[in-house]
Design an enzyme around this catalytic site. Structure first.
Site, short mmCIF file in Angstrom:
data_model
loop_
_atom_site.label_atom_id
_atom_site.label_comp_id
_atom_site.label_asym_id
_atom_site.label_seq_id
_atom_site.Cartn_x
_atom_site.Cartn_y
_atom_site.Cartn_z
N TYR A 163 -1.80 19.20 3.71
CA TYR A 163 -0.64 18.66 3.02
C TYR A 163 -1.08 18.15 1.66
O TYR A 163 -2.10 17.46 1.56
CB TYR A 163 -0.04 17.51 3.84
CG TYR A 163 1.13 16.82 3.17
CD1 TYR A 163 2.27 17.55 2.84
CD2 TYR A 163 1.10 15.46 2.89
CE1 TYR A 163 3.35 16.92 2.22
CE2 TYR A 163 2.18 14.83 2.30
CZ TYR A 163 3.30 15.57 1.96
OH TYR A 163 4.37 14.95 1.35
N ASP A 265 -8.21 17.87 -3.53
CA ASP A 265 -7.22 16.85 -3.23
C ASP A 265 -7.93 15.75 -2.46
O ASP A 265 -8.14 15.85 -1.25
CB ASP A 265 -6.08 17.46 -2.41
CG ASP A 265 -5.03 16.43 -2.06
OD1 ASP A 265 -5.29 15.22 -2.26
OD2 ASP A 265 -3.95 16.82 -1.58
N LYS A 293 -3.33 6.88 -2.86
CA LYS A 293 -3.55 6.01 -1.70
C LYS A 293 -4.56 4.89 -1.96
O LYS A 293 -4.22 3.87 -2.53
CB LYS A 293 -3.96 6.85 -0.49
CG LYS A 293 -2.84 7.81 -0.03
CD LYS A 293 -3.08 8.31 1.37
CE LYS A 293 -2.27 9.53 1.75
NZ LYS A 293 -0.87 9.27 2.03
C1 LIG Z 1 -4.19 15.07 1.17
C2 LIG Z 1 -2.88 14.55 0.65
N1 LIG Z 1 -2.46 14.92 -0.57
C3 LIG Z 1 -1.31 14.46 -1.11
C4 LIG Z 1 -0.50 13.61 -0.39
C5 LIG Z 1 0.80 13.13 -0.98
O1 LIG Z 1 0.67 11.80 -1.31
P1 LIG Z 1 1.98 10.88 -1.48
O2 LIG Z 1 2.56 10.71 -0.13
O3 LIG Z 1 1.44 9.63 -2.11
O4 LIG Z 1 2.89 11.61 -2.40
C6 LIG Z 1 -0.89 13.20 0.89
C7 LIG Z 1 -0.05 12.27 1.68
O5 LIG Z 1 -0.29 11.99 2.81
C8 LIG Z 1 -2.11 13.68 1.43
O6 LIG Z 1 -2.51 13.35 2.65
#
Ligand SMILES: Cc1ncc(COP(=O)(O)O)c(C=O)c1O
Length: 455
Positions: A163, A265, A293
């Site tokens: 994700y 990511d 985060k």
């Molecule tokens: C690996 C990863 N990238 C991007 C995101 C998206 O982050 P946000 O929920 O702050 O938009 C998440 C959210 O859980 C994530 O786990």
């Protein structure tokens, strides 16, 4: 033993009894949801706050603890999807936010926190330049656009089962059902949300994690079309899946050999695995890094790191990487305190110490009860994977019966441990406030679960 050797009939019975125990503890949450439901769609702020059996509304948090609106106290291993590695209401972060709020909460103009935060991030993640955003979604959106802007190409390669946020470029094949994923050599690009145009799916090629040959195939089949590949350097949404030695460097070499770019990511791995995230843990520096985060101490945050060359279009003004709230003073103040004062290098020794307690304790329960599962993780992140065979990619995890992780979640929830949603085999996160006793509680609950399912 395979997953099928869990007695699913017994698991169904235990689920029914644990649900019956849980429900009366959450009467206020269940009732309040009906109130919220009148003017808020579904009665929750985000679809993923609605994890079965019911949404749980939180009142407050302190250190490693949270309290729900029914007054139940939990040790929090969910930690807001891993954002709260600083623990709840950390005094240094509360103070930083208070001080900033008293001086004005928003200007849409830069403030004097930028250099200190940028320098700290560069020290950790080994890329020189940063921009800020308000979420992981915004960070990956800009990372993908940056790769497209610099290559003049449109296609993106992503890993099946990862994700990267909820924007149209990448919200594909996040948690697809086995029936829709297609052959491993050519996975179907499955939209995660209705309303995502097919035109976006046509620009996304999905490949399995930990398989360089399949990534190579994607490039060979699309010569000159791929702008870049985005990867969670350690997958975190199907339990924790670590990269095999050489995989990440192999991806970087493959991208560069094909005139494409590599983005990590690190929204979940940054600030949690080690001081320098996955870059430090696995020794590979990508072209672009996405953070969010953990770096914001619980404020809405995001950051995109890259090189001077790749930031060229932004610096020259050809590419507007913009946002009203980018660099918001509350987020900057919280990030500064988080990065400089709280998530210091010695904190990662603390995470490793508690991680060892978790892994040793849970593994000895697995062994004692001869359960078909194993324990994995790194630093502040870990998970129990309900498969005896090592899970190397999403397809290894998709066959695991979700009732097992649901029951494990119920056992913890009924015994004072708040875990992240069970639906995606979620990981646990540790905070600076977690103690060995907190870890022992998790382990003791897991042992009760193990005894019940194997009796
Ligand atoms: C690996 C990863 N990238 C991007 C995101 C998206 O982050 P946000 O929920 O702050 O938009 C998440 C959210 O859980 C994530 O786990």
């Amino acid at each position: 033993m395979a997953t099928t050797e869990f007695d699913l009939g017994k698991i169904d019975e235990l689920i029914a009894s644990e649900e019956a125990t849980l429900e009366p503890k959450h009467r206020e949450s269940i009732a309040y949801r009906e109130v919220a439901n009148r003017h808020v769609a579904g009665g929750v702020a985000s679809s993923w706050q609605d994890s079965p059996p019911h949404a749980i509304f939180i009142d407050r948090g302190q250190g490693s603890r949270i309290w729900d609106i029914d007054g139940n106290e939990y040790i929090d291993f969910h930690l807001g999807y891993g954002a709260m590695v600083v623990g709840h209401a950390h005094p240094l972060i509360v103070e930083a936010i208070k001080r900033a709020a008293e001086r004005g909460t928003h200007f849409a103009q830069p403030t004097k926190d930028l250099d200190v935060i940028g320098e700290n991030l560069s020290d950790r993640f080994k890329v020189p330049l940063w921009r800020f955003a308000n979420s992981g979604t915004e960070a990956t959106l800009e990372a993908i656009r940056l790769m497209r802007a610099n290559t003049g190409r449109d296609m993106i390669v992503k890993i099946e089962g990862s994700y990267h946020g909820h924007h149209d470029s990448i919200m594909f094949s996040v948690a697809p059902n086995r029936s829709e994923i297609g052959p491993r050599e050519h996975p179907v690009t499955v939209p995660q949300a209705m309303g995502t145009p097919q035109a976006f799916a046509d620009l996304v090629r999905v490949v399995p994690f930990n398989d360089l040959a399949e990534a190579k195939r994607a490039f060979e089949e699309n010569p000159g079309k791929i702008a870049g590949l985005i990867v969670e350097p350690a997958m975190m949404n199907a339990g924790v899946i670590l990269p095999e030695p050489g995989y990440l460097q192999g991806l970087k070499d493959l991208c560069h050999a094909n005139g494409a770019l590599l983005a990590f990511d690190e929204v979940k791995t940054g600030g949690t695995l080690t001081y320098g995230g996955a870059v430090e843990a696995f020794g590979v520096v990508p072209d672009v890094i996405c953070l969010a985060k953990a770096i914001g101490g619980g404020t809405p945050c995001g950051a995109i790191g890259s090189t001077e060359e790749l930031y060229g279009p932004v610096i020259r003004g050809d590419y507007d990487m913009a946002g009203t709230f980018n660099g918001n003073p509350l987020t900057m103040a919280a990030s500064r305190a988080t990065l400089i004062d709280v998530l210091t290098p010695d904190v990662y020794e603390h995470f490793n110490r508690i991680d060892k307690v978790m892994k040793d304790g849970l593994s000895s329960v697995v062994e004692k009860y001869e359960m078909p599962c194993y324990v994995t993780g790194l630093g502040a992140k870990g998970s129990v994977i309900y498969s005896e065979q090592p899970v190397r990619e999403y397809r290894d995890a998709v066959g695991i019966d979700e009732r097992i992780s649901y029951l494990a979640w119920l056992f913890q929830q009924n015994r004072g441990v708040f875990k992240s949603p069970w639906t995606k085999q979620e990981t646990w996160t540790l905070s600076v406030a977690h103690t060995e006793d907190d870890a022992q509680r998790y382990i003791a609950n897991f042992e009760e679960f193990a005894a019940a399912v194997t009796s």
